[in-house]
Design a protein around this motif. Structure first.
Motif, PDB file in Angstrom:
ATOM      1  N   ALA A 108       0.835  -1.203   0.000  1.00 28.96           N
ATOM      2  CA  ALA A 108       0.000   0.000   0.000  1.00 28.96           C
ATOM      3  C   ALA A 108       0.873   1.258   0.000  1.00 28.96           C
ATOM      4  O   ALA A 108       0.561   2.240  -0.681  1.00 28.96           O
ATOM      5  N   ASP A 109       1.976   1.224   0.739  1.00 26.12           N
ATOM      6  CA  ASP A 109       2.881   2.384   0.779  1.00 26.12           C
ATOM      7  C   ASP A 109       3.442   2.696  -0.603  1.00 26.12           C
ATOM      8  O   ASP A 109       3.535   3.861  -1.003  1.00 26.12           O
ATOM      9  N   GLU A 110       3.824   1.637  -1.323  1.00 23.14           N
ATOM     10  CA  GLU A 110       4.355   1.850  -2.682  1.00 23.14           C
ATOM     11  C   GLU A 110       3.271   2.400  -3.607  1.00 23.14           C
ATOM     12  O   GLU A 110       3.554   3.206  -4.488  1.00 23.14           O
ATOM     13  N   ALA A 111       2.025   1.960  -3.386  1.00 26.03           N
ATOM     14  CA  ALA A 111       0.915   2.472  -4.200  1.00 26.03           C
ATOM     15  C   ALA A 111       0.697   3.964  -3.938  1.00 26.03           C
ATOM     16  O   ALA A 111       0.375   4.728  -4.852  1.00 26.03           O
ATOM     17  N   ARG A 112       0.911   4.375  -2.677  1.00 29.05           N
ATOM     18  CA  ARG A 112       0.726   5.790  -2.320  1.00 29.05           C
ATOM     19  C   ARG A 112       1.833   6.669  -2.899  1.00 29.05           C
ATOM     20  O   ARG A 112       1.610   7.836  -3.203  1.00 29.05           O
ATOM     21  N   SER A 113       3.035   6.112  -3.045  1.00 30.65           N
ATOM     22  CA  SER A 113       4.175   6.940  -3.481  1.00 30.65           C
ATOM     23  C   SER A 113       4.464   6.820  -4.981  1.00 30.65           C
ATOM     24  O   SER A 113       5.295   7.557  -5.515  1.00 30.65           O
ATOM     25  N   PHE A 114       3.779   5.909  -5.682  1.00 31.77           N
ATOM     26  CA  PHE A 114       4.035   5.682  -7.104  1.00 31.77           C
ATOM     27  C   PHE A 114       3.740   6.937  -7.929  1.00 31.77           C
ATOM     28  O   PHE A 114       2.700   7.570  -7.795  1.00 31.77           O
ATOM     29  N   LEU A 115       4.706   7.288  -8.781  1.00 32.35           N
ATOM     30  CA  LEU A 115       4.550   8.469  -9.637  1.00 32.35           C
ATOM     31  C   LEU A 115       4.655   8.048 -11.102  1.00 32.35           C
ATOM     32  O   LEU A 115       5.745   7.750 -11.604  1.00 32.35           O
ATOM     33  N   PRO A 116       3.526   7.994 -11.808  1.00 35.33           N
ATOM     34  CA  PRO A 116       3.561   7.590 -13.219  1.00 35.33           C
ATOM     35  C   PRO A 116       4.035   8.723 -14.116  1.00 35.33           C
ATOM     36  O   PRO A 116       4.059   9.889 -13.709  1.00 35.33           O
ATOM     37  N   ARG A 117       4.379   8.358 -15.347  1.00 36.13           N
ATOM     38  CA  ARG A 117       4.758   9.382 -16.328  1.00 36.13           C
ATOM     39  C   ARG A 117       3.526  10.185 -16.742  1.00 36.13           C
ATOM     40  O   ARG A 117       3.588  11.383 -16.942  1.00 36.13           O
ATOM     41  N   ASP A 118       2.386   9.474 -16.891  1.00 38.87           N
ATOM     42  CA  ASP A 118       1.147  10.130 -17.310  1.00 38.87           C
ATOM     43  C   ASP A 118      -0.005   9.525 -16.501  1.00 38.87           C
ATOM     44  O   ASP A 118      -0.446   8.407 -16.769  1.00 38.87           O
ATOM     45  N   ALA A 119      -0.492  10.264 -15.529  1.00 37.29           N
ATOM     46  CA  ALA A 119      -1.524   9.764 -14.608  1.00 37.29           C
ATOM     47  C   ALA A 119      -2.853   9.479 -15.305  1.00 37.29           C
ATOM     48  O   ALA A 119      -3.722   8.825 -14.740  1.00 37.29           O
TER      49      ALA A 119
END
Length: 325
Positions: free
Chosen positions: A153-164
């Motif tokens: 869940a933490d990784e899901a919160r911090s994930f930054l995509p190139r194009d949301a």
């Protein structure tokens, strides 16, 4: 004078044990041995269960980690139920190997999903456990960097995509329903337009075995999960039981692994098995309890499974040597 055995109720969860994908993979190896003779080469453990692997090895299956361990041969080379990266069959074809793919059809479905999302230009998130063979195989369907692995869940919160606005997610098939639901909810809340699978990726058998454990968790003092230590779906059953209110839950490969000291004073015990664990080991575990307790068994069935997957044509239609004359 014989000392009376203490009474113990065993709740046997159903469904449990082999799923259709595991059953198919084992049948593929057994039929290949019958029709083509030994050796039959298998890349990686066909399923994550030592008893199954040892049984097949005794019949003539040769398990290897990589294709370069296999000599030049016309004998079948089988890929495990967990699936493989695209480079593996390409390499095998380069050596004119006779490939038989035992990848579970539900894993193949995830492979097709990532290919489709990639073709449509989407950035892809894979929810799964790093290093698990299924995850390695799914990541290997596309060029490096095309799929982002999210484990928590933490990784899901911090994930930054190139194009949301142009995202898709898939999941490993053997995850905890609850863990995955939490991660997916976070992704959907952060990226409302994210594309998901039409039908959930977590396999029916994983879902059914987890629900069966939840159904008995509050009625037992402890749960025995029969399964291998590398089996993702078996490890998830241990976690699911504890979260559902079971006082303790433990994974055992064989009856010899049962932690008897933990069972002191228990009145009711649950037993289940991961999707790659054969019923013969469940029977072995039940028999070990009979040796120590006056056992009564209650089978708790949450649903009946009727899924069957076909064996690949190249094995199913091959004729055994005795039939060729």
């Amino acid at each position: 004078m014989t000392v009376p055995k203490p009474p113990l109720k065993i709740l046997l969860a159903a469904p449990r044990g082999f799923c259709a994908g595991v059953d198919r993979a084992i049948q593929i190896v057994e039929q290949a041995l019958t029709k083509f003779g030994a050796p039959v080469y298998v890349r990686h453990e066909i399923v994550h269960n030592r008893y199954v692997v040892d049984s097949l090895r005794a019949k003539g299956a040769v398990f290897v980690n990589e294709l370069d361990e296999i000599p030049d041969t016309t004998q079948p080379v089988i890929f495990s139920a967990h699936g493989v990266a695209k480079a593996i069959p390409a390499s095998a074809r380069g050596r004119n190997m006779f490939i038989v793919d035992a990848t579970c059809p539900l894993v193949s479905k995830v492979h097709m999903e990532v290919a489709r999302h990639h073709e449509q230009g989407r950035e892809i998130v894979l929810v799964g456990h790093r290093g698990h063979p299924e995850v390695v195989g799914t990541l290997g369907q596309l060029p490096d960097g095309a799929i982002h692995l999210i484990e928590s869940a933490d990784e899901a919160r911090s994930f930054l995509p190139r194009d949301a606005t142009n995202l898709a997610y898939v999941t490993q098939t053997t995850l905890s329903l609850d863990d995955t639901a939490e991660i997916v909810e976070i992704l959907k809340a952060r990226f409302p337009g994210i594309n998901g699978p039409v039908k959930e990726d977590i396999c029916y058998a994983t879902t059914n075995r987890q629900n069966a454990v939840k159904a008995i968790a509050t009625r037992i003092d402890g749960l025995i999960v029969v399964g291998g230590p590398k089996s993702s779906n078996s490890l998830r059953l241990v976690e699911v039981a504890e979260r559902a209110g079971c006082q303790f839950s433990v994974l055992v490969e064989r009856a010899a692994d049962i932690p008897w000291a933990k069972l002191e004073g228990a009145k009711a015990i649950g037993i289940t098995a991961g999707a790659s664990a054969p019923e013969v080991i469940v029977e072995e575990v039940v028999e070990a309890f009979r040796q120590r307790y006056d056992v009564s068994i209650d089978v708790v069935t949450t649903l009946e499974e009727r899924v069957i997957f076909n064996i690949p044509r190249e094995v199913r239609l091959a004729r055994a040597p005795a039939e060729q004359h």
